[in-house]
Design a protein around this motif. Structure first.
Motif, PDB file in Angstrom:
ATOM      1  N   VAL A  46       0.846  -1.200   0.000  1.00 41.33           N
ATOM      2  CA  VAL A  46       0.000   0.000   0.000  1.00 41.33           C
ATOM      3  C   VAL A  46       0.880   1.248   0.000  1.00 41.33           C
ATOM      4  N   ASP A  47       1.975   1.225   0.748  1.00 39.90           N
ATOM      5  CA  ASP A  47       2.896   2.361   0.742  1.00 39.90           C
ATOM      6  C   ASP A  47       3.438   2.635  -0.656  1.00 39.90           C
ATOM      7  N   CYS A  48       3.667   1.574  -1.418  1.00 40.45           N
ATOM      8  CA  CYS A  48       4.118   1.764  -2.808  1.00 40.45           C
ATOM      9  C   CYS A  48       3.012   2.403  -3.647  1.00 40.45           C
ATOM     10  N   ALA A  49       1.773   2.026  -3.369  1.00 40.47           N
ATOM     11  CA  ALA A  49       0.644   2.577  -4.122  1.00 40.47           C
ATOM     12  C   ALA A  49       0.453   4.065  -3.853  1.00 40.47           C
ATOM     13  N   THR A  50       0.683   4.503  -2.612  1.00 43.67           N
ATOM     14  CA  THR A  50       0.560   5.925  -2.273  1.00 43.67           C
ATOM     15  C   THR A  50       1.830   6.706  -2.590  1.00 43.67           C
ATOM     16  N   MET A  51       2.931   5.993  -2.855  1.00 39.82           N
ATOM     17  CA  MET A  51       4.278   6.549  -3.001  1.00 39.82           C
ATOM     18  C   MET A  51       4.879   6.942  -1.655  1.00 39.82           C
ATOM     19  N   MET A  52       4.196   6.604  -0.550  1.00 41.98           N
ATOM     20  CA  MET A  52       4.772   6.862   0.767  1.00 41.98           C
ATOM     21  C   MET A  52       6.042   6.046   0.970  1.00 41.98           C
ATOM     22  N   ASN A  53       6.068   4.844   0.407  1.00 40.65           N
ATOM     23  CA  ASN A  53       7.278   4.034   0.543  1.00 40.65           C
ATOM     24  C   ASN A  53       8.483   4.765  -0.025  1.00 40.65           C
ATOM     25  N   LYS A  54       8.294   5.458  -1.136  1.00 44.97           N
ATOM     26  CA  LYS A  54       9.404   6.196  -1.729  1.00 44.97           C
ATOM     27  C   LYS A  54       9.779   7.381  -0.847  1.00 44.97           C
ATOM     28  N   GLY A  55       8.778   7.999  -0.221  1.00 45.58           N
ATOM     29  CA  GLY A  55       9.082   9.073   0.709  1.00 45.58           C
ATOM     30  C   GLY A  55       9.894   8.587   1.899  1.00 45.58           C
TER      31      GLY A  55
END
Length: 383
Positions: free
Chosen positions: A207-216
């Motif tokens: 899910v973090d990858c889907a929101t781009m939070m993982n990249k953050g």
């Protein structure tokens, strides 16, 4: 390094570490999990580790009963996990524990002067300066396992003594919603968000990858690991997930690490560093890939990376607040309690309302983590 302590052995990183371990013929010095008794029992019977830990007390009692015919000693709880780290005979620890629960085990392994292959980005994001200071103090080494940070680390092996690093190019697949509009995102379901185009991972990180939070979070982790300000860390969308990240030196030469999207490559490199061994992963055939594409991230539709950039610039307690609020919001989304596009809105709100604290100690970090989680839960309940 053939005695491996695997923290979080039943999760995605832990299972893939075991695949690497078995392929190389290494031994497990100890295993830990939270409550997946069935899977860790299988692992114990296959690997015969001297120690195992279940942090959930009921799960620990059940595991003790099930494996009483083996020589594996089972500890329970967070204290039991630290006890295993202190008593186990291991060459390197793999920290695949998800969330803040991985912070104290990370520190305990470093305090034994051992290298830690770390996939637990939350601990570096929230307590990175403390962790790096403890590693320096006790002679422990931090080896990145995230595919992007492993790629950066591998590329930096070619750096000159003065390093001469100009910037990092952090690649991102863009997740399942690349190219979507804000309106598109409101109605997506957890099932939609869990369909990652390249990687097989746990639900939260997917899910973090889907929101781009993982990249953050990875931007913040890169700041911690490589001592580079966030404005010299560039995110590049690379849908094929073949280039795992790149570095640009002062002469504008760019080095990239390429390979098929399989975490076992990064895990094995951390376990064999600075050596390399034959891998269970297939060789990369660029003629089959044929095309590699690149794009700039859409930070208006996916603002998570900008939220994280602001947090690491302010530093102090802000990375902790971002991480804690995001974990609660993701869990609420997966439970069907909030829409997908509310995740980053909730994180932004909690960050904007946070009271700044510079150079927090561990006690303050854990206190703010707990307070942010409770505050975020209360806010979600009002929606």
């Amino acid at each position: 390094m053939n005695k491996i302590l695997i923290l979080g052995s039943t999760g995605s990183i832990g299972r893939q570490t075991i695949s690497v371990l078995e392929n190389a013929g290494w031994t497990a010095a100890g295993l830990s999990a939270h409550r997946d008794v069935d899977r860790i029992e299988e692992q114990i019977r296959a690997l015969k580790p001297p120690f195992a830990v279940m942090t959930d007390p009921d799960a620990a009692a059940e595991l003790k009963r099930r494996v009483e015919d083996t020589d594996t000693v089972v500890f329970q709880g967070s204290d039991g996990l630290l006890k295993m780290i202190r008593e186990a005979d291991f060459d390197i620890a793999v920290n695949g524990i998800v969330g803040m629960a991985g912070t104290m085990p990370f520190l305990e392994a470093l305090r034994r002067g051992k290298p830690v292959a770390v996939a637990n980005k939350e601990s570096l994001v929230t307590a990175g300066p403390i962790i790096k200071e403890e590693a320096k103090r006790f002679g422990g080494k931090i080896l990145p396992v995230d595919s992007e940070h492993s790629a950066i680390f591998q590329c930096l092996q070619a750096a000159p003594p003065a390093r001469r690093l100009n910037k990092i190019l952090l690649t991102a697949s863009g997740g399942p919603f690349f190219g979507k509009t804000k309106a598109d995102l409101h109605a997506v379901t957890p099932q939609d968000a869990l369909r990652h185009p390249s990687w097989k991972m746990g639900a939260k990180i997917t899910v973090d990858c889907a929101t781009m939070m993982n990249k953050g979070l990875e931007i913040m982790e890169a700041v911690r690991l490589f001592d580079l300000p966030e404005d010299r860390i560039e995110v590049v969308i690379h849908r094929e997930s073949i280039i795992h990240s790149m570095v640009e030196f002062d002469d504008h030469s760019v080095l990239a690490q390429l390979g098929l999207p399989d975490m076992r490559v990064a895990i094995q490199y951390a376990l064999t560093y600075p050596d390399r061994l034959p891998s269970p992963v297939e060789s990369l055939d660029l003629t089959k890939i044929a095309t590699l594409t690149f794009a700039r991230p859409d930070t208006e539709v996916f603002p998570a990376t900008e939220i994280c950039r602001a947090a690491i610039r302010a530093d102090g307690i802000y990375p902790t607040v971002v991480n804690a609020a995001n974990e609660i919001a993701v869990h609420a989304f997966l439970a069907g309690n909030i829409p997908f596009d509310a995740i980053t809105d909730i994180v932004r709100r909690q960050t904007e309302e946070a009271v700044p604290v510079a150079n927090p100690d561990l006690e303050t970090i854990f206190r703010y983590d707990a307070e942010t989680r409770e505050k975020t839960k209360r806010f979600i309940d009002t929606l």
